[in-house]
Scaffold this motif. Structure first.
Motif, PDB file in Angstrom:
ATOM      1  N   VAL A   1     -11.584  -4.862  -1.664  1.00 40.01           N
ATOM      2  CA  VAL A   1     -10.853  -5.483  -2.767  1.00 40.01           C
ATOM      3  C   VAL A   1      -9.558  -6.098  -2.478  1.00 40.01           C
ATOM      4  O   VAL A   1      -9.251  -7.111  -3.056  1.00 40.01           O
ATOM      5  N   LEU A   2      -9.109  -5.525  -1.568  1.00 43.69           N
ATOM      6  CA  LEU A   2      -7.540  -6.031  -1.234  1.00 43.69           C
ATOM      7  C   LEU A   2      -7.628  -7.350  -0.360  1.00 43.69           C
ATOM      8  O   LEU A   2      -6.608  -7.939  -0.764  1.00 43.69           O
ATOM      9  N   GLU A   3      -8.675  -7.834   0.006  1.00 44.07           N
ATOM     10  CA  GLU A   3      -8.595  -9.111   0.572  1.00 44.07           C
ATOM     11  C   GLU A   3      -8.184 -10.227  -0.394  1.00 44.07           C
ATOM     12  O   GLU A   3      -7.592 -11.267   0.237  1.00 44.07           O
ATOM     13  N   THR A   4      -8.687 -10.086  -1.346  1.00 44.65           N
ATOM     14  CA  THR A   4      -8.234 -11.274  -2.610  1.00 44.65           C
ATOM     15  C   THR A   4      -6.828 -11.313  -2.548  1.00 44.65           C
ATOM     16  O   THR A   4      -6.467 -12.474  -2.756  1.00 44.65           O
TER      17      THR A   4
ATOM     18  N   LEU B   1      -9.458   0.827   8.352  1.00 39.20           N
ATOM     19  CA  LEU B   1      -9.619   0.273   6.959  1.00 39.20           C
ATOM     20  C   LEU B   1      -8.774  -0.939   6.773  1.00 39.20           C
ATOM     21  O   LEU B   1      -9.353  -1.958   6.077  1.00 39.20           O
ATOM     22  N   VAL B   2      -7.571  -0.926   6.904  1.00 39.95           N
ATOM     23  CA  VAL B   2      -6.443  -2.066   6.689  1.00 39.95           C
ATOM     24  C   VAL B   2      -6.946  -3.120   7.659  1.00 39.95           C
ATOM     25  O   VAL B   2      -6.771  -4.253   7.173  1.00 39.95           O
TER      26      VAL B   2
ATOM     27  N   ALA C   1       0.011  -7.371  -5.498  1.00 43.79           N
ATOM     28  CA  ALA C   1      -0.657  -6.131  -5.705  1.00 43.79           C
ATOM     29  C   ALA C   1      -0.128  -4.690  -5.226  1.00 43.79           C
ATOM     30  O   ALA C   1       0.618  -5.081  -4.064  1.00 43.79           O
ATOM     31  N   ILE C   2      -0.359  -3.618  -5.866  1.00 42.18           N
ATOM     32  CA  ILE C   2       0.122  -2.390  -5.219  1.00 42.18           C
ATOM     33  C   ILE C   2      -1.121  -1.808  -5.328  1.00 42.18           C
ATOM     34  O   ILE C   2      -1.820  -1.719  -6.296  1.00 42.18           O
ATOM     35  N   ALA C   3      -1.670  -1.134  -4.080  1.00 41.39           N
ATOM     36  CA  ALA C   3      -2.778  -0.392  -3.761  1.00 41.39           C
ATOM     37  C   ALA C   3      -2.443   1.042  -3.566  1.00 41.39           C
ATOM     38  O   ALA C   3      -1.382   1.197  -2.608  1.00 41.39           O
TER      39      ALA C   3
ATOM     40  N   ILE D   1       0.906  -1.281  -0.031  1.00 38.05           N
ATOM     41  CA  ILE D   1       0.084  -0.053  -0.110  1.00 38.05           C
ATOM     42  C   ILE D   1       0.751   1.254  -0.232  1.00 38.05           C
ATOM     43  O   ILE D   1       1.876   1.346   1.046  1.00 38.05           O
ATOM     44  N   LEU D   2       0.630   2.132  -1.074  1.00 34.25           N
ATOM     45  CA  LEU D   2       1.445   3.080  -1.053  1.00 34.25           C
ATOM     46  C   LEU D   2       0.655   4.498  -0.829  1.00 34.25           C
ATOM     47  O   LEU D   2      -0.202   4.748  -1.523  1.00 34.25           O
TER      48      LEU D   2
END
Length: 162
Positions: free
Chosen positions: A156-159, A44-45, A109-111, A18-19
Motif C-alpha cells: 500500500v505504501l507504493e501509492t 519489504l521496503v 503518509a506516516i507508516a 516509516i516509524l
C-alpha cells in the motif's frame, strides 16, 4: 538498560515516513536501522521502492531511501528495555514527532512498523490535513507472519511514492 533511537533519516523530499518503535539490540550494536539479519524491513521496503536494498551497503541503503522519498525514525526517543522485544519497553521518552514532521513539506503518509509504533505514534501525533496514517505488520522476526503476507500489506505504501 536505557536504549536510544537513532537520528531521523529524512530529506526535504520525504513523502513517506516509516516509524518503528525503538531499535533492538542487534540494530544498536550494528549502529544501523533494522540491523538484525532476520528483520524483513530492507526486503519489504525494497519491494515498495523497487530497489534491492539488501544488496547495498548501509550508507547507500539510506541514500536510496531518501532518493525514493522515504524517511525513517522511531516513535520512542529512549526507554528502558531488557533485550529487544517491544513488550519489555518501560519508562518511555517519546520522540518529538510533530517537530520532525513540521520540517517535511512533501509528507503524504506516516507508516507505523508494528503495533507498538502504531499505538504510541497515533497517541502522540496531532492530526494533519493531507497526511495519511498507516498501520503495517511488523518487519520484526518476532512477528511470525510469512514475509509474503507482510509484503502484501506493505505494498500500500507504493501509492505515496509515485
Amino acid at each position: 538498560m536505557i536504549k536510544r533511537a537513532f537520528d531521523p533519516v529524512v530529506s526535504a523530499t520525504t513523502r513517506l515516513l516509516i516509524l518503528g518503535s525503538l531499535p533492538g539490540d542487534a540494530s544498536l550494536q550494528a549502529g544501523q536501522y533494522y540491523g538484525h539479519p532476520q528483520n524483513g524491513f530492507w526486503r519489504l521496503v525494497g519491494g515498495v521502492t523497487g530497489v534491492d536494498l539488501v544488496a547495498l551497503p548501509y550508507p547507500e541503503r539510506l541514500q536510496a531511501l531518501k532518493s525514493a522519498g522515504v524517511g525513517l525514525w522511531d516513535v520512542i526517543a529512549s526507554a528502558k528495555r531488557s533485550g529487544s522485544l517491544d513488550t519489555a519497553i518501560r519508562d518511555v521518552e517519546a520522540a518529538d514527532l510533530d517537530r520532525l514532521i513540521d520540517t517535511l513539506p512533501a509528507l503524504r503518509a506516516i507508516a507505523f512498523n508494528g503495533g507498538t509504533a502504531a499505538r504510541l505514534g497515533r497517541r502522540r501525533l496531532k492530526p494533519r490535513a493531507g497526511v495519511e496514517l498507516i498501520d503495517l505488520p511488523s518487519s520484526s522476526p518476532a512477528y511470525t507472519r510469512p514475509l509474503t503476507e507482510k509484503a502484501a500489506a506493505w505494498s500500500v505504501l507504493e501509492t505515496f511514492l509515485q
